[in-house]
Design a protein around this motif. Sequence first.
Motif, PDB file in Angstrom:
ATOM      1  N   THR A   1       0.820  -1.222   0.000  1.00 41.24           N
ATOM      2  CA  THR A   1       0.000   0.000   0.000  1.00 41.24           C
ATOM      3  C   THR A   1       0.850   1.266   0.000  1.00 41.24           C
ATOM      4  O   THR A   1       0.343   2.361  -0.255  1.00 41.24           O
ATOM      5  CB  THR A   1      -0.919   0.008   1.236  1.00 41.24           C
ATOM      6  OG1 THR A   1      -0.104  -0.095   2.402  1.00 41.24           O
ATOM      7  CG2 THR A   1      -1.912  -1.127   1.163  1.00 41.24           C
TER       8      THR A   1
ATOM      9  N   CYS B   1      -0.464   0.691  -3.994  1.00 39.61           N
ATOM     10  CA  CYS B   1      -1.833   0.648  -4.503  1.00 39.61           C
ATOM     11  C   CYS B   1      -2.620  -0.339  -3.659  1.00 39.61           C
ATOM     12  O   CYS B   1      -2.074  -1.043  -2.809  1.00 39.61           O
ATOM     13  CB  CYS B   1      -1.850   0.246  -5.970  1.00 39.61           C
ATOM     14  SG  CYS B   1      -1.271  -1.438  -6.290  1.00 39.61           S
TER      15      CYS B   1
ATOM     16  N   CYS C   1      -5.085  -3.919  -7.899  1.00 41.65           N
ATOM     17  CA  CYS C   1      -4.759  -2.719  -8.673  1.00 41.65           C
ATOM     18  C   CYS C   1      -3.361  -2.784  -9.292  1.00 41.65           C
ATOM     19  O   CYS C   1      -2.736  -1.757  -9.565  1.00 41.65           O
ATOM     20  CB  CYS C   1      -4.868  -1.471  -7.796  1.00 41.65           C
ATOM     21  SG  CYS C   1      -6.573  -1.083  -7.343  1.00 41.65           S
ATOM     22  N   SER C   2      -2.847  -3.970  -9.491  1.00 41.37           N
ATOM     23  CA  SER C   2      -1.550  -4.136 -10.152  1.00 41.37           C
ATOM     24  C   SER C   2      -1.664  -5.289 -11.146  1.00 41.37           C
ATOM     25  O   SER C   2      -2.479  -6.200 -10.980  1.00 41.37           O
ATOM     26  CB  SER C   2      -0.437  -4.409  -9.135  1.00 41.37           C
ATOM     27  OG  SER C   2      -0.681  -5.620  -8.443  1.00 41.37           O
TER      28      SER C   2
ATOM     29  N   VAL D   1       1.046  -0.385 -11.899  1.00 42.17           N
ATOM     30  CA  VAL D   1       0.504  -0.078 -10.570  1.00 42.17           C
ATOM     31  C   VAL D   1      -0.479   1.075 -10.737  1.00 42.17           C
ATOM     32  O   VAL D   1      -0.093   2.165 -11.180  1.00 42.17           O
ATOM     33  CB  VAL D   1       1.611   0.293  -9.576  1.00 42.17           C
ATOM     34  CG1 VAL D   1       0.998   0.704  -8.241  1.00 42.17           C
ATOM     35  CG2 VAL D   1       2.577  -0.874  -9.386  1.00 42.17           C
TER      36      VAL D   1
ATOM     37  N   GLY E   1      -2.525   3.784  -9.172  1.00 39.78           N
ATOM     38  CA  GLY E   1      -2.809   4.618  -8.014  1.00 39.78           C
ATOM     39  C   GLY E   1      -3.993   5.530  -8.293  1.00 39.78           C
ATOM     40  O   GLY E   1      -4.531   5.579  -9.401  1.00 39.78           O
ATOM     41  N   ASP E   2      -4.378   6.273  -7.259  1.00 37.64           N
ATOM     42  CA  ASP E   2      -5.536   7.157  -7.435  1.00 37.64           C
ATOM     43  C   ASP E   2      -5.235   8.314  -8.376  1.00 37.64           C
ATOM     44  O   ASP E   2      -6.119   8.779  -9.100  1.00 37.64           O
ATOM     45  CB  ASP E   2      -5.989   7.684  -6.069  1.00 37.64           C
ATOM     46  CG  ASP E   2      -6.668   6.595  -5.244  1.00 37.64           C
ATOM     47  OD1 ASP E   2      -7.056   5.571  -5.872  1.00 37.64           O
ATOM     48  OD2 ASP E   2      -6.784   6.762  -4.035  1.00 37.64           O
TER      49      ASP E   2
ATOM     50  N   VAL F   1      -1.458   6.064 -13.192  1.00 39.72           N
ATOM     51  CA  VAL F   1      -1.109   4.658 -13.418  1.00 39.72           C
ATOM     52  C   VAL F   1       0.368   4.637 -13.778  1.00 39.72           C
ATOM     53  O   VAL F   1       0.796   5.258 -14.763  1.00 39.72           O
ATOM     54  CB  VAL F   1      -1.961   4.038 -14.535  1.00 39.72           C
ATOM     55  CG1 VAL F   1      -1.476   2.641 -14.848  1.00 39.72           C
ATOM     56  CG2 VAL F   1      -3.430   4.022 -14.135  1.00 39.72           C
TER      57      VAL F   1
ATOM     58  N   HIS G   1     -10.820   6.929  -8.335  1.00 38.09           N
ATOM     59  CA  HIS G   1     -10.267   5.974  -7.386  1.00 38.09           C
ATOM     60  C   HIS G   1     -10.245   4.598  -8.027  1.00 38.09           C
ATOM     61  O   HIS G   1     -11.272   4.062  -8.452  1.00 38.09           O
ATOM     62  CB  HIS G   1     -11.120   5.955  -6.103  1.00 38.09           C
ATOM     63  CG  HIS G   1     -10.721   4.897  -5.140  1.00 38.09           C
ATOM     64  ND1 HIS G   1      -9.457   4.855  -4.570  1.00 38.09           N
ATOM     65  CD2 HIS G   1     -11.422   3.847  -4.628  1.00 38.09           C
ATOM     66  CE1 HIS G   1      -9.389   3.823  -3.764  1.00 38.09           C
ATOM     67  NE2 HIS G   1     -10.573   3.183  -3.768  1.00 38.09           N
ATOM     68  N   LYS G   2      -9.033   3.975  -8.102  1.00 40.12           N
ATOM     69  CA  LYS G   2      -8.857   2.709  -8.816  1.00 40.12           C
ATOM     70  C   LYS G   2      -9.276   1.552  -7.921  1.00 40.12           C
ATOM     71  O   LYS G   2      -8.853   1.447  -6.770  1.00 40.12           O
ATOM     72  CB  LYS G   2      -7.403   2.532  -9.244  1.00 40.12           C
ATOM     73  CG  LYS G   2      -6.793   3.750  -9.957  1.00 40.12           C
ATOM     74  CD  LYS G   2      -7.565   4.147 -11.208  1.00 40.12           C
ATOM     75  CE  LYS G   2      -6.858   5.266 -11.961  1.00 40.12           C
ATOM     76  NZ  LYS G   2      -6.777   6.529 -11.237  1.00 40.12           N
TER      77      LYS G   2
ATOM     78  N   SER H   1     -12.803   2.000 -11.802  1.00 40.54           N
ATOM     79  CA  SER H   1     -12.604   3.086 -10.834  1.00 40.54           C
ATOM     80  C   SER H   1     -13.959   3.714 -10.501  1.00 40.54           C
ATOM     81  O   SER H   1     -14.969   3.479 -11.178  1.00 40.54           O
ATOM     82  CB  SER H   1     -11.648   4.131 -11.413  1.00 40.54           C
ATOM     83  OG  SER H   1     -12.209   4.700 -12.594  1.00 40.54           O
TER      84      SER H   1
ATOM     85  N   PRO I   1      -6.274   3.823  -0.162  1.00 42.88           N
ATOM     86  CA  PRO I   1      -5.946   2.410  -0.394  1.00 42.88           C
ATOM     87  C   PRO I   1      -6.118   1.552   0.838  1.00 42.88           C
ATOM     88  O   PRO I   1      -6.562   0.425   0.763  1.00 42.88           O
ATOM     89  CB  PRO I   1      -4.483   2.463  -0.837  1.00 42.88           C
ATOM     90  CG  PRO I   1      -4.291   3.852  -1.364  1.00 42.88           C
ATOM     91  CD  PRO I   1      -5.198   4.733  -0.556  1.00 42.88           C
TER      92      PRO I   1
END
Length: 897
Positions: A164, A187, A191-192, A205, A207-208, A211, A228-229, A243, A250
């Motif tokens: 995270t 993340c 989310c990866s 990866v 992230g919010d 990417v 938000h992913k 999202s 996270p």
Amino acid sequence: MKSVHQRGSCLSLLDYPVHMEGQIWFLPRSLQLTGFQAYKLRVTHLYQLKQHNILASVGEDEEGINPLVKIWNLEKRDGGNPLCTRIFPAIPGTEPTVVSCLTVHENLNFMAIGFTDGSVTLNKGDITRDRHSKTQILHKGNYPVTGLAFRQAGKTTHLFVVTTENVQSYIVSGKDYPRVELDTHGCGLHCSALSDPSQDLQFIVAGDECVYLYQPDERGPCFAFEGHKLIAHWFRGYLVIVSRDRKVSPKSEFTSRDSQSSDKQILNIYDLCNKFIAYSAVFEDIVDVLAEWGSLYVLTRDGRVHALQEKDTQTKLEMLFKKNLFEMAINLAKSQHLDSDGLAQIFMQYGDHLYSKGNHDGAVQQYIRTIGKLEPSYVIRKFLDAQRIHNLTAYLQTLHRQSLANADHTTLLLNCYTKLKDSSKLEEFIKTKSESEVHFDVETAIKVLRQAGYYSHALYLAENHAHHEWYLKIQLEDIKNYQEALQYIGKLPFEQAESNMKRYGKILMHHIPEQTTQLLKGLCTDYRPSLEGRGDRETPGCRASSEEFIPIFANNPRELKAFLEHMSEVQPDSPQGIYDTLLELRLQNWAHEKDPQVKEKLHAEAISLLKSGRFCDVFDKALVLCQMHDFQDGVLYLYEQGKLFQQIMHYHMQHEQYRQVIAVCERHGEQDPSLWEQALSYFARKEEDCKEYVAAVLKHIENKNLMPPLLVVQTLAHNSTATLSVIRDYLVQKLQKQSQQIAQDELRVRRYREETTRIRQEIQELKASPKIFQKTKCSICNSALELPSVHFLCGHSFHQHCFESYSESDADCPTCLPENRKVMDMIRAQEQKRDLHDQFQHQLKCSNDSFSVIADYFGRGVFNKLTLLTDPPTARLTPSLEAGLQRDLLIHSRRGT
């Protein structure tokens, strides 16, 4: 993408496992759900390998007991269920924790498990067997592990670990497992993902804010995608992101995702290569996104499975064409590996679009990309307007660089340069470094440049690419630079130099005769191409036929004479035409010269050339030349060389040169005795007093007995000035010789008569009285005769064995046979002549063409002796009488046994 909604099923060519309440379920494309009990309590994680029919699972059999990892071989069965090949605890230590993620390497030698306490265990070795693998803690941290992914690069295996709060990578194929921290933010779960080779297997990866993409040793590019992913997935070159707009940290997502309230979620599918959103839709509460069987499946919490099927490339392109998104269409086509024909069609449509919008610069750039696929005339017609000449030039330049231009394209491009007066571009175009870099037809370029008046550029091309004819045409016909043209010819190889001198020699001779003559001398003797003004002595010399260059000197007799004299001196074996022309030239100069001294010198040169021996085979030609120019000394010399004594005699007779007539007879009378007879006839016809010359001729005729006296008298009877005193001495001497000859003939007749009488008496004795043989020795071996013996009437006797050995006939004496044979041959020849005479007389009487009969007998050599009617009677009778006496003598001298 196209969306398909189905409830409670998913389409597949392979089984796709799902888990619920400790069971693992398989849902194939046949929609027949099957399953088996994998754990007693629950299944938390599944990982199915793509290249092997192996399934790894994590679950719990009892509450409060650490989760177990089970490896299933789906190809083998154990009581109807897949075979479990290995079971081992997920947590290596005793501290309780929760498994957060699981990944397995496709080679079955690595398996990594991530936990919520921030640790990662690595199982190295054959994961399907206990004794061939070992488990160890690879990573410890303070933040929950949210994603794992193996990446193979050659023989090196990397493991990406994302939590995270950070992202890092390990080299797990070595011993020390070196670690690289890639970033300081992480993340949430799901989310990866790992991209495919089209993105170089980068670790993604989501992230919010952005990417991020990572390599094993560094961070790569990032993409700012809002929202938000919730889920990140990779599917066939596409990045799939689920999202929602409401920001959620996270940590809260990881810990309390299920407690979040149900709201709308956005599914975006990004094409990172082409940089556009391929698909976007709103779903309610997405559980997961699955990629299987060539499609993308979206599982929502309401129990629905949405199948997203990718449209074919052509449909995508058509959609982009309608929106005039040509750049995007081009990128898409390249990423889909569309063939060159398809790409060319897109470029053409894009170019047409830009052309219609007035963007001609952009249009021509697109048309350039169609070169090799699109007919160039399609593009050229669009830019023939004078205002578009720059665009046309750019297109034609590229066409030439790709070596796809023809002669017309070269002509058009050069015309563009000349119209623009862009000398720099023109020079850049034509001045290539080597022959292999030439992308145009050189001859066409030379023609266009010459027509446009760019002579220097045309000369550069012609010289640089060995177009010798064009170079000389421009120099001689356009620039009129004769000196440069002649020097250029002198640098050419022998064959080219020879052919170009034949073609341009007259022009060069007219303007620079001395230099041209000098080059021709070298070309016809020992030619070597000149390099920077110096002869290359390493090259073997060649020589052309000098006779072929004579027409070049048609209007330059002075240079022609110098050339011919040079060739005759330096190269004595020059063609005959050289000497013929030189003789004609010297005779012309002699005939037209007025200065006596110069004329005498030219006379000596002409005679010297005639005496060089070069006109033996062309005697007639040299004689004609001398006669045409009235060169009498040369004519007389040639008459003498050709043994034309009659012509020499006639020449002196025509010019009444009496002494020369006598001299000719004295010099050549032995070879042609008829000269004296002609001299006598000539002087006899003269009415002048020529007694001195007549006497000299008569003296020689008498000594050689060339004419009968009567003929001499008849010949001199035509001259009214000739008296008897002129021939008195001749007639007296001739009569004296005739009297001596008569006396000798009478003596010979008397001797023949006596011999005939003796032979007749001997014949009579042989007929009337016996013959006594008194020989005591053999006429062959000269030994005493012994019986048996052989005797002949001629008086020769032989032993019988000697006679048989040496005789050819029983009736002939071996001793007398050779002499008798000669006599018989003479008689036979006389009889044959007599028969031939009778046959000739008969044919002459019967033939209609008597002349042809006589000519035939002359051809057969019958009339070998010519008997003149003016011969004395004794001269004609004596031979026949002598022949008759010989015949009688031979007949009566034969002897028999």
